[in-house]
Design a protein around this motif. Structure first.
Motif, short mmCIF file in Angstrom:
data_model
loop_
_atom_site.label_atom_id
_atom_site.label_comp_id
_atom_site.label_asym_id
_atom_site.label_seq_id
_atom_site.Cartn_x
_atom_site.Cartn_y
_atom_site.Cartn_z
N ASN A 1 -0.28 1.62 -17.84
CA ASN A 1 -0.93 0.32 -17.61
C ASN A 1 -1.19 0.08 -16.12
OD1 ASN A 1 -0.91 -0.25 -20.32
ND2 ASN A 1 0.98 -1.46 -20.26
N THR A 2 -0.30 0.57 -15.27
CA THR A 2 -0.52 0.48 -13.83
C THR A 2 -1.74 1.29 -13.43
OG1 THR A 2 1.71 -0.08 -13.09
CG2 THR A 2 0.40 1.28 -11.61
N CYS A 3 -1.88 2.48 -13.99
CA CYS A 3 -3.04 3.32 -13.69
C CYS A 3 -4.34 2.64 -14.11
CB CYS A 3 -2.91 4.68 -14.38
SG CYS A 3 -1.66 5.75 -13.63
N GLU A 4 -4.32 1.97 -15.26
CA GLU A 4 -5.50 1.23 -15.70
C GLU A 4 -5.86 0.14 -14.70
OE1 GLU A 4 -5.98 1.33 -20.51
OE2 GLU A 4 -4.62 -0.18 -19.69
N LYS A 5 -4.85 -0.59 -14.24
CA LYS A 5 -5.11 -1.67 -13.29
C LYS A 5 -5.58 -1.13 -11.94
CE LYS A 5 -3.34 -6.11 -11.82
NZ LYS A 5 -2.39 -7.18 -12.13
N PRO B 1 2.15 -3.45 -13.50
CA PRO B 1 3.13 -3.33 -14.59
C PRO B 1 4.32 -2.45 -14.19
CG PRO B 1 0.92 -3.12 -15.47
CD PRO B 1 0.79 -3.10 -13.97
N GLY B 2 5.51 -2.97 -14.41
CA GLY B 2 6.70 -2.19 -14.11
C GLY B 2 7.13 -2.20 -12.67
N VAL B 3 6.44 -2.97 -11.83
CA VAL B 3 6.76 -3.02 -10.41
C VAL B 3 7.46 -4.33 -10.07
CG1 VAL B 3 5.85 -3.03 -8.06
CG2 VAL B 3 4.87 -1.49 -9.78
N GLY B 4 8.74 -4.23 -9.71
CA GLY B 4 9.50 -5.39 -9.27
C GLY B 4 9.67 -5.34 -7.76
N ARG B 5 10.55 -6.18 -7.25
CA ARG B 5 10.74 -6.28 -5.80
C ARG B 5 11.23 -4.95 -5.22
NH1 ARG B 5 10.29 -10.93 -3.26
NH2 ARG B 5 11.51 -10.09 -1.52
N LYS B 6 12.15 -4.28 -5.91
CA LYS B 6 12.68 -3.03 -5.36
C LYS B 6 11.57 -2.01 -5.17
CE LYS B 6 14.14 0.62 -7.35
NZ LYS B 6 14.78 1.65 -8.19
N THR B 7 10.78 -1.81 -6.22
CA THR B 7 9.70 -0.82 -6.15
C THR B 7 8.66 -1.22 -5.12
OG1 THR B 7 10.00 -0.22 -8.48
CG2 THR B 7 7.88 0.33 -7.48
N ALA B 8 8.29 -2.49 -5.10
CA ALA B 8 7.30 -2.96 -4.13
C ALA B 8 7.81 -2.79 -2.70
CB ALA B 8 6.95 -4.43 -4.40
N ASN B 9 9.10 -3.05 -2.49
CA ASN B 9 9.67 -2.89 -1.15
C ASN B 9 9.70 -1.43 -0.72
OD1 ASN B 9 10.15 -5.59 -0.51
ND2 ASN B 9 12.16 -5.60 -1.48
N VAL B 10 10.04 -0.54 -1.64
CA VAL B 10 10.06 0.89 -1.31
C VAL B 10 8.67 1.36 -0.90
CG1 VAL B 10 10.37 3.22 -2.21
CG2 VAL B 10 12.05 1.46 -2.75
N VAL B 11 7.67 1.01 -1.71
CA VAL B 11 6.30 1.44 -1.43
C VAL B 11 5.79 0.82 -0.13
CG1 VAL B 11 3.91 1.42 -2.25
CG2 VAL B 11 5.78 1.87 -3.86
N SER B 12 6.05 -0.47 0.05
CA SER B 12 5.62 -1.15 1.28
C SER B 12 6.23 -0.50 2.52
CB SER B 12 6.02 -2.63 1.24
OG SER B 12 5.27 -3.35 0.31
N SER B 13 7.52 -0.20 2.41
CA SER B 13 8.25 0.35 3.54
C SER B 13 7.84 1.78 3.85
CB SER B 13 9.76 0.30 3.25
OG SER B 13 10.49 1.01 4.20
N LYS C 1 -2.15 -2.30 -0.63
CA LYS C 1 -1.18 -2.49 0.45
C LYS C 1 -0.55 -3.87 0.41
CE LYS C 1 -3.37 0.73 3.69
NZ LYS C 1 -3.93 0.91 5.05
N ASN C 2 -1.26 -4.84 -0.14
CA ASN C 2 -0.75 -6.21 -0.21
C ASN C 2 0.48 -6.29 -1.12
OD1 ASN C 2 -0.85 -9.00 -1.82
ND2 ASN C 2 -1.63 -9.35 0.24
N TYR C 3 1.52 -6.95 -0.63
CA TYR C 3 2.78 -7.00 -1.36
C TYR C 3 2.64 -7.70 -2.71
CZ TYR C 3 7.79 -7.60 -2.17
OH TYR C 3 9.06 -7.55 -2.71
N GLU C 4 1.96 -8.82 -2.74
CA GLU C 4 1.79 -9.56 -4.00
C GLU C 4 0.98 -8.74 -5.01
OE1 GLU C 4 3.44 -12.24 -4.70
OE2 GLU C 4 4.30 -12.22 -2.69
N ASP C 5 0.02 -7.98 -4.52
CA ASP C 5 -0.76 -7.12 -5.41
C ASP C 5 0.12 -6.03 -6.00
OD1 ASP C 5 -3.07 -8.54 -4.99
OD2 ASP C 5 -3.82 -7.22 -3.40
N LEU C 6 1.02 -5.49 -5.19
CA LEU C 6 1.96 -4.49 -5.70
C LEU C 6 2.83 -5.08 -6.82
CD1 LEU C 6 3.23 -2.74 -2.43
CD2 LEU C 6 2.00 -1.64 -4.30
N LEU C 7 3.31 -6.29 -6.60
CA LEU C 7 4.16 -6.95 -7.60
C LEU C 7 3.42 -7.24 -8.90
CD1 LEU C 7 6.26 -9.54 -5.54
CD2 LEU C 7 7.08 -7.47 -6.68
N SER C 8 2.11 -7.30 -8.84
CA SER C 8 1.31 -7.59 -10.04
C SER C 8 1.16 -6.37 -10.94
CB SER C 8 -0.07 -8.12 -9.64
OG SER C 8 -0.91 -7.06 -9.18
#
Length: 212
Positions: A93-97, A117-129, A108-115
């Motif tokens: 579903n993430t690939c579709e989006k 599927p399956g991406v919570g704060r931990k995953t978004a923080n890892v990718v952002s960092s 790159k936008n943090y809120e977009d990462l959180l949107s």
């Protein structure tokens, strides 16, 4: 034992001294591969994730290729990572989006990462960092455990611990400190049998006498 700001600063200094050259154990070559690897890492070791992604990315290393693979085949490729039905659904579903809304690129936008599927704060923080070099502290099970034991940051949820760490650690060190805490949790401050006698923070840790 009261853990003061001075003690917390000393803890960070010692962790940096020991783990200064550490980085993520996950293997990846771009933000998308990192994103998939982090999604797969839930309740799974990095060693196992790397075995799985080496196999997967040889066949499909872009959102479009994974969509072409189909969810059934994707499940087959990641079945040894645990929780593979749910992970495959989130990745697919993430690939579709990504394809439909972001031209196949990880935003790159943090809120977009959180949107995603399956991406919570931990995953978004890892990718952002890691992928986008932005200050962030991802709280996984190791960071959560070590932070609470040291009273570097106390909390009953990852979000609470994240906020506490942001206050205790200088912002320019957030991303690196994330790795220091993870590796300390893996090597020394283990869940069941922490190696307190070998710990470089033993004399500062309020839990050292409680977990042995």
């Amino acid at each position: 034992m009261r853990v003061t700001k001075k003690i917390k600063a000393e803890m960070i200094e010692r962790l940096e001294s020991v783990y200064h050259d550490t980085k993520s154990a996950l293997e990846f070559s771009n933000p998308f591969e990192l994103l998939v690897a982090v999604i797969l890492s839930a309740q799974c070791t990095d060693v196992r994730v790397n075995i799985t992604t080496r196999r997967l990315f040889k066949k499909a290393d872009t959102p479009a290729k994974i969509l072409n693979m189909g969810i059934v085949k994707l499940e087959e490729e990641i079945h040894d990572c645990g929780l593979f039905h749910n992970k495959a659904k989130n990745i697919f579903n993430t690939c579709e989006k990504l394809c439909n809304e972001y031209k196949g690129q990880v935003p790159k936008n943090y809120e977009d990462l959180l949107s995603l599927p399956g991406v919570g704060r931990k995953t978004a923080n890892v990718v952002s960092s890691i992928a986008f070099n932005r200050p962030a502290i991802a709280v996984d099970t190791h960071v959560f455990r070590v932070s609470n034991r040291l009273k570097l940051a106390e909390g009953t949820t990852p979000a609470e611990v994240e906020k506490g760490l942001q206050k205790a650690i200088p912002k320019e060190k957030w991303s690196k400190a994330h790795h220091w805490l993870i590796w300390h949790g893996r090597k020394i401050c283990k869940a069941r049998h922490p190696l307190c006698q070998q710990c470089p923070l033993n004399d500062l840790c309020p839990s050292a006498s409680l977990v042995n």
